[in-house]
Scaffold this active site. Structure first.
Site, PDB file in Angstrom:
ATOM      1  N   ASP A   1       0.855  -1.183   0.000  1.00  0.00           N
ATOM      2  CA  ASP A   1       0.000   0.000   0.000  1.00  0.00           C
ATOM      3  C   ASP A   1       0.890   1.232   0.000  1.00  0.00           C
ATOM      4  O   ASP A   1       2.074   1.163   0.377  1.00  0.00           O
ATOM      5  CB  ASP A   1      -0.907   0.015   1.238  1.00  0.00           C
TER       6      ASP A   1
ATOM      7  N   THR B   1     -17.019   1.221   2.610  1.00  0.00           N
ATOM      8  CA  THR B   1     -15.671   1.177   3.180  1.00  0.00           C
ATOM      9  C   THR B   1     -15.342   2.513   3.847  1.00  0.00           C
ATOM     10  O   THR B   1     -16.166   3.437   3.872  1.00  0.00           O
ATOM     11  CB  THR B   1     -14.635   0.903   2.075  1.00  0.00           C
TER      12      THR B   1
ATOM     13  N   ASN C   1      -5.582  -5.583  -5.861  1.00  0.00           N
ATOM     14  CA  ASN C   1      -6.702  -4.826  -5.320  1.00  0.00           C
ATOM     15  C   ASN C   1      -6.454  -3.317  -5.286  1.00  0.00           C
ATOM     16  O   ASN C   1      -7.414  -2.549  -5.272  1.00  0.00           O
ATOM     17  CB  ASN C   1      -7.012  -5.333  -3.902  1.00  0.00           C
TER      18      ASN C   1
ATOM     19  N   TYR D   1     -12.583   5.423 -14.403  1.00  0.00           N
ATOM     20  CA  TYR D   1     -12.702   4.258 -13.530  1.00  0.00           C
ATOM     21  C   TYR D   1     -13.384   3.112 -14.270  1.00  0.00           C
ATOM     22  O   TYR D   1     -12.919   1.957 -14.241  1.00  0.00           O
ATOM     23  CB  TYR D   1     -13.487   4.632 -12.275  1.00  0.00           C
TER      24      TYR D   1
ATOM     25  N   LYS E   1     -11.740  -0.637 -15.122  1.00  0.00           N
ATOM     26  CA  LYS E   1     -12.298  -1.877 -14.584  1.00  0.00           C
ATOM     27  C   LYS E   1     -12.726  -2.826 -15.709  1.00  0.00           C
ATOM     28  O   LYS E   1     -12.635  -4.057 -15.561  1.00  0.00           O
ATOM     29  CB  LYS E   1     -13.456  -1.579 -13.643  1.00  0.00           C
TER      30      LYS E   1
ATOM     31  N   SER F   1     -14.857  -4.630 -10.819  1.00  0.00           N
ATOM     32  CA  SER F   1     -16.000  -3.877 -10.312  1.00  0.00           C
ATOM     33  C   SER F   1     -17.188  -4.168 -11.211  1.00  0.00           C
ATOM     34  O   SER F   1     -17.031  -4.570 -12.377  1.00  0.00           O
ATOM     35  CB  SER F   1     -15.705  -2.369 -10.333  1.00  0.00           C
TER      36      SER F   1
END
Length: 255
Positions: free
Chosen positions: A37, A190, A90, A155, A159, A142
């Site tokens: 990360d 989240t 991810n 985005y 995906k 997604s």
């Protein structure tokens, strides 16, 4: 015995959200987990907490969109534990723009993380998986790979590319004993969405209720629910599953 006992997994975007939930679930199922990360403080905290609960964890500060970082991260897992059995791609970023608004720089940034980063990590992981006769790669895509979201052209595009990348890698590496699949989450609440709610001056509960209203189940999902599906695809329970996209969306795309 856990479903991943004795396995080693590398998980990008492991400091929060779906990545964090996956790391915790994999560790509980017996895997040693390496987390990547850009949020070093949070990543180290998650790794410490996994180890404090009796698991095995390693954190590597990583920008997944840079090939050198991806290689360093994946190799760190093998160097620590001697093998690599699973990769969960991810790490990702979101931008809220139309094609008219999007700049060349923003296209470069999101493609680097959401597409090239997945490819870079897979490129580093596949030779290590071959050494032990195979493995599993799970790409987090997604529902936006098949249905459009407003003001999310970049985005959505990335995906859709992840879904295509998944199918292509599954075909190319089946003979190596490497299965490649995708999960396609729908509305998953989240910390990212908690921050969006706070920025809009709304409560988490109100935002969550509205966020999941369009699903058949009438609610948003949780990172743990997605992690359970990633676990299935990474484990031997999915030994005859490759090139697939698993929709974890409360029925959103089936309406």
């Amino acid at each position: 015995m856990g479903r991943l006992e004795g396995k080693v997994a590398a998980i990008t975007g492991g400091a929060s959200g779906i990545g964090e939930a996956t790391a915790r679930r994999f560790a509980a199922e017996g895997a040693a987990v390496a987390l990547a990360d850009i949020d070093a403080e949070r990543g180290r905290t998650v790794a410490r907490e996994i180890e404090g609960a009796g698991g095995r964890a390693l954190f590597v500060e990583t920008h997944a969109g840079r090939e050198a970082d991806a290689v360093r991260f994946v190799r760190a897992a093998r160097e620590r534990w001697g093998r690599l059995d699973a990769l969960v791609n991810n790490a990702g970023m979101r931008l809220y723009q139309t094609v008219v608004d999007a700049s060349e720089e923003s296209w470069d940034a999101i493609l680097a993380v959401n597409v090239k980063g997945y490819a870079f990590c897979a490129k580093a992981a596949i030779p290590l998986m071959r050494e032990t006769g195979g493995g599993s790669i799970v790409n987090v895509a997604s529902i936006r790979s098949v249905v459009a979201g407003g003001n999310m052209v970049q985005y959505d595009t990335t995906k859709a590319a992840v879904a295509g990348l998944t199918r292509a890698m599954a075909l190319d590496h089946a003979a190596d004993g490497i299965r490649v699949n995708a999960v396609c989450p729908g509305p998953i609440f989240t910390r990212f969405h908690e921050r969006r709610a706070e920025a809009a001056g709304r409560t988490h509960e109100d935002f969550r209720a509205e966020f999941g209203r369009g699903t058949m189940l009438g609610r948003a999902g949780t990172p743990a629910e997605v992690a359970a599906c990633i676990l299935f695809l990474a484990s031997d329970d999915a030994s005859y599953v490759t090139g697939a996209s698993l929709y974890v969306d409360g029925g959103h795309t089936a309406r």
